[in-house]
Structures are given as C-alpha cells and as structure tokens.
Write a protein that holds these residues in place. Structure first.
Motif, PDB file in Angstrom:
ATOM      1  N   PHE A  37       0.864  -1.263  -0.153  1.00  0.00           N
ATOM      2  CA  PHE A  37      -0.025  -0.085   0.174  1.00  0.00           C
ATOM      3  C   PHE A  37       0.897   1.245  -0.037  1.00  0.00           C
ATOM      4  O   PHE A  37       0.765   2.223  -0.767  1.00  0.00           O
ATOM      5  N   ASP A  38       1.864   1.170   0.902  1.00  0.00           N
ATOM      6  CA  ASP A  38       2.922   2.358   0.869  1.00  0.00           C
ATOM      7  C   ASP A  38       3.580   2.556  -0.436  1.00  0.00           C
ATOM      8  O   ASP A  38       3.773   3.731  -0.882  1.00  0.00           O
ATOM      9  N   THR A  39       3.868   1.591  -1.188  1.00  0.00           N
ATOM     10  CA  THR A  39       4.586   1.680  -2.499  1.00  0.00           C
ATOM     11  C   THR A  39       3.573   2.449  -3.347  1.00  0.00           C
ATOM     12  O   THR A  39       4.016   3.535  -4.135  1.00  0.00           O
ATOM     13  N   VAL A  40       2.378   2.308  -3.645  1.00  0.00           N
ATOM     14  CA  VAL A  40       1.219   2.703  -4.272  1.00  0.00           C
ATOM     15  C   VAL A  40       1.184   4.314  -3.875  1.00  0.00           C
ATOM     16  O   VAL A  40       0.966   4.898  -4.671  1.00  0.00           O
ATOM     17  N   LYS A  41       1.121   4.473  -2.475  1.00  0.00           N
ATOM     18  CA  LYS A  41       0.885   5.885  -2.002  1.00  0.00           C
ATOM     19  C   LYS A  41       1.862   6.681  -2.427  1.00  0.00           C
ATOM     20  O   LYS A  41       1.929   7.867  -3.191  1.00  0.00           O
ATOM     21  N   VAL A  42       3.294   6.181  -2.288  1.00  0.00           N
ATOM     22  CA  VAL A  42       4.526   7.106  -2.570  1.00  0.00           C
ATOM     23  C   VAL A  42       4.500   7.508  -4.305  1.00  0.00           C
ATOM     24  O   VAL A  42       4.599   8.561  -4.545  1.00  0.00           O
ATOM     25  N   GLU A  49       2.226  15.266 -12.380  1.00  0.00           N
ATOM     26  CA  GLU A  49       0.895  15.324 -12.695  1.00  0.00           C
ATOM     27  C   GLU A  49       0.508  14.467 -14.155  1.00  0.00           C
ATOM     28  O   GLU A  49       1.032  14.731 -15.150  1.00  0.00           O
ATOM     29  N   GLY A  50      -0.345  13.710 -13.878  1.00  0.00           N
ATOM     30  CA  GLY A  50      -0.829  13.001 -15.279  1.00  0.00           C
ATOM     31  C   GLY A  50      -0.081  11.642 -15.279  1.00  0.00           C
ATOM     32  O   GLY A  50      -0.558  10.864 -16.488  1.00  0.00           O
ATOM     33  N   THR A  51       0.629  11.407 -14.426  1.00  0.00           N
ATOM     34  CA  THR A  51       1.662   9.953 -14.782  1.00  0.00           C
ATOM     35  C   THR A  51       0.373   8.831 -14.632  1.00  0.00           C
ATOM     36  O   THR A  51       0.692   7.865 -15.363  1.00  0.00           O
ATOM     37  N   TYR A  52      -0.232   8.961 -13.477  1.00  0.00           N
ATOM     38  CA  TYR A  52      -1.225   7.875 -13.070  1.00  0.00           C
ATOM     39  C   TYR A  52      -2.715   8.342 -13.049  1.00  0.00           C
ATOM     40  O   TYR A  52      -2.869   9.433 -12.869  1.00  0.00           O
ATOM     41  N   ASN A  53      -3.635   7.576 -13.267  1.00  0.00           N
ATOM     42  CA  ASN A  53      -4.868   7.936 -13.094  1.00  0.00           C
ATOM     43  C   ASN A  53      -5.700   7.284 -11.851  1.00  0.00           C
ATOM     44  O   ASN A  53      -6.718   6.934 -12.037  1.00  0.00           O
ATOM     45  N   GLY A  54      -4.860   7.144 -10.785  1.00  0.00           N
ATOM     46  CA  GLY A  54      -5.130   6.628  -9.603  1.00  0.00           C
ATOM     47  C   GLY A  54      -4.520   5.436  -9.094  1.00  0.00           C
ATOM     48  O   GLY A  54      -3.606   4.986  -9.817  1.00  0.00           O
ATOM     49  N   ALA A  55      -4.988   5.117  -7.941  1.00  0.00           N
ATOM     50  CA  ALA A  55      -4.215   3.958  -7.394  1.00  0.00           C
ATOM     51  C   ALA A  55      -4.447   2.692  -8.091  1.00  0.00           C
ATOM     52  O   ALA A  55      -3.284   1.867  -8.399  1.00  0.00           O
ATOM     53  N   VAL A  56      -5.645   2.354  -8.888  1.00  0.00           N
ATOM     54  CA  VAL A  56      -5.709   1.190  -9.712  1.00  0.00           C
ATOM     55  C   VAL A  56      -4.614   0.999 -10.883  1.00  0.00           C
ATOM     56  O   VAL A  56      -3.896   0.312 -11.248  1.00  0.00           O
ATOM     57  N   ASP A  57      -4.462   2.340 -11.625  1.00  0.00           N
ATOM     58  CA  ASP A  57      -3.737   2.713 -12.622  1.00  0.00           C
ATOM     59  C   ASP A  57      -2.070   2.252 -12.142  1.00  0.00           C
ATOM     60  O   ASP A  57      -1.286   1.715 -12.781  1.00  0.00           O
ATOM     61  N   VAL A  58      -2.016   2.804 -10.933  1.00  0.00           N
ATOM     62  CA  VAL A  58      -0.468   2.373 -10.332  1.00  0.00           C
ATOM     63  C   VAL A  58      -0.268   1.203 -10.169  1.00  0.00           C
ATOM     64  O   VAL A  58       0.701   0.475 -10.630  1.00  0.00           O
ATOM     65  N   ILE A  59      -1.230   0.546  -9.889  1.00  0.00           N
ATOM     66  CA  ILE A  59      -1.178  -1.025  -9.522  1.00  0.00           C
ATOM     67  C   ILE A  59      -0.764  -1.804 -10.919  1.00  0.00           C
ATOM     68  O   ILE A  59       0.102  -2.707 -10.923  1.00  0.00           O
ATOM     69  N   LYS A  60      -1.644  -1.545 -11.774  1.00  0.00           N
ATOM     70  CA  LYS A  60      -1.558  -2.173 -13.226  1.00  0.00           C
ATOM     71  C   LYS A  60      -0.327  -2.115 -13.742  1.00  0.00           C
ATOM     72  O   LYS A  60       0.249  -2.902 -14.286  1.00  0.00           O
ATOM     73  N   LYS A  61       0.279  -0.816 -13.646  1.00  0.00           N
ATOM     74  CA  LYS A  61       1.565  -0.348 -14.366  1.00  0.00           C
ATOM     75  C   LYS A  61       2.360  -1.235 -13.589  1.00  0.00           C
ATOM     76  O   LYS A  61       3.696  -1.571 -14.423  1.00  0.00           O
TER      77      LYS A  61
END
Length: 294
Positions: A37-42, A49-61
């Motif tokens: 969770f902390d890795t996704v948060k950081v 700005e614009g790199t990710y479209n939210g937490a789910v996008d971070v997880i997918k990438k």
C-alpha cells in the motif's frame, strides 16, 4: 477528560528493553502488511501530474513493468528501519505514560496527557524516521533499467554526499508529533471505552479487538496529517542536483497552485486502505508481545 487505565510502575531498564522489543515486533508486522500500500501511495504522491490515473492505474503499471515484487521495492530499509522507529515510538510513549502515572500518584491520565505522550514519542522518532523514509522513498520511486541507487546502503551514501539525507526533516517532525499524539490518544481512548464498567483487565482484551482499535487509530492518524506527508514526500523525491523546491513552503505553494486542497490528498485511498491492516497488526503484535514478555 480523564481515562482510567492500568499503568505499570516507572520504567526499569528491563521494562524499557521489553518496550523496545515489543515495538520492534510491531514495526516488522507493520512493514510486512503495509509495504505494498505504501509503495502505491508514494508513487501517486511523488509522480508528475498525469503520470497515473489513480491507485488502480499504479497497481496495473507496477504489475506490468515490475511484477509483484515491485510492491516490495525498498523493503529491506523499512523492515530494519521501521522496526527501529516503531520501537522508539512505543518505548518513549510507554515511558511517558509511566512518567505521568508516577507524577499523578496513580491518578488516571487525561486524553490531553495521552496526546502529549504520543507527541513526545513522535518528535523523538522523527529524527530516526526522516532519513530512513528518505532512503525508502528514493528506492520505491526508481523505475526503468538505469538505476541511480543500488540498494539502501548505496542510496544512503549518495544522499549523505549530496547533503540531503535529512531533507524533509521539518515536515517529518511535525507529522510525527501531531500524528502520533492523535494515534496513541485514540488507541487509549478505545481501550478505556472497552474496559469501562467491566472487571476486565487490559490483558483480557482479545487480539481481534486490539487489531480493530489499532486500525481505527491508524485512520485518525492519517486523516489528521496526510497533507503534511505529501509535502514530505515531494521534498524527498525532489532532484538532488537541481532541486525544484527550496523547502516545505515552496512545496505547499506549488501543490496548492495545481489543484488546491485536492492535490494534498493524492494517494490518500491506498493510505487509508493500508491504515487498518498495518496499524491493526502493529498494535496487536505489540500488545501480545508485551503480554508474553511480562
């Protein structure tokens, strides 16, 4: 408001060691449960700005580019460091509770006094947490095949060489003091509520309830201090050679100019999702370890 709880006598050396061991075990549990969770948060907090479209996008990438082990990047540092940090948090907090108990001749501590115990513990811990978190964040945010840092020791050496190891210390001290004051006061209030009107002792509270109380305390902690954590993360992921920010105020102005208050809550969802299991595990493991040691 006073909260009546059983408190041990003022600390002996043996008791301090037990507190440190209990805190270390709680810290290890916190890292193992909360690191993904902390890795996704950081990533959300620090990415442009614009790199990710939210937490789910971070997880997918993250899964696509780095696989499941990507969630545990930089884990060695927090596994050792957070264990040390949580041992400091809990041992100083427990010592301060015993100090007040001795000063008040056994009278119950007030909620304000519990907050003060946690705040002092947080301030003391901030000086240890700041460099540990800085190293962890630098490792967590590394992407691609070309790496600037090759592990926590190399990262620490390069941060020291750049005079940047303690970058973000001020917001860390504020976050830790205010946050842990709220954190420990909430937990003690929940314990007191559970014991009120019963003949139960603290050691009679089952583990699942300790977990629940710890989780709720984690919620109040992060709701209270999350914007400060964003400022800290921005400072600790800024370029070492050509920094964008001069300090905390510079970060505040920049973040506010983008999307106002909303910008200070990037990455909040994974943090709140992490709060219950990670902090629940921390308090439960600490309390259960102390029962075994005492």
């Amino acid at each position: 408001m006073t909260i009546e709880l059983e408190e041990p006598p003022l600390a002996s050396n043996a008791q301090v060691i037990k507190d440190l061991v209990g805190g270390t075990m709680g810290g290890i549990a916190q890292v193992l449960v909360g690191q993904p969770f902390d890795t996704v948060k950081v990533r959300l907090q620090s990415a442009p700005e614009g790199t990710y479209n939210g937490a789910v996008d971070v997880i997918k990438k993250l899964l696509k580019d780095e696989g499941p082990k990507g969630f545990y990047k930089g884990t060695l540092t927090p596994l050792i460091g957070v264990g040390a940090c949580v041992s400091v948090q809990f041992s100083v907090n427990e010592y301060m509770k015993r100090y007040y108990d001795d000063k008040l001749n056994g009278a119950p501590l007030s909620l304000t006094q519990f907050f003060t115990c946690g705040a002092i513990a947080g301030f003391a811990n901030g000086f240890l947490a700041s460099p540990i978190e800085h190293i962890r964040i630098r490792l967590q945010t590394q992407t691609g095949s070309v790496k600037q840092f090759h592990g926590p020791i190399d990262c620490g050496k390069k941060l020291v060489a750049a005079n940047g190891l303690y970058k973000g210390l001020l917001p860390t001290l504020v976050r830790e003091s205010v946050g842990l004051g709220i954190y420990f006061a909430t937990y003690e209030a929940l314990i007191a509520r559970e014991l009120k009107g019963t003949t139960l002792a603290r050691n009679d509270i089952p583990g699942w309830k300790l977990c629940a109380f710890g989780g709720l305390s984690g919620y109040t902690l992060w709701i209270g201090i999350y914007p400060i954590d964003v400022i800290k993360s921005k400072l600790q992921t800024d370029s070492l050679k050509s920094p964008t920010y001069k300090g905390s105020l510079s970060v505040f102005r920049d973040v506010w100019a983008k999307k106002g208050i909303k910008s200070f809550y990037r990455g909040f969802i994974p943090t709140i999702l992490r709060a219950a299991p990670a902090n629940g595990a921390t308090f439960a493991v600490f309390e259960l370890t102390m029962r075994l040691l005492n």
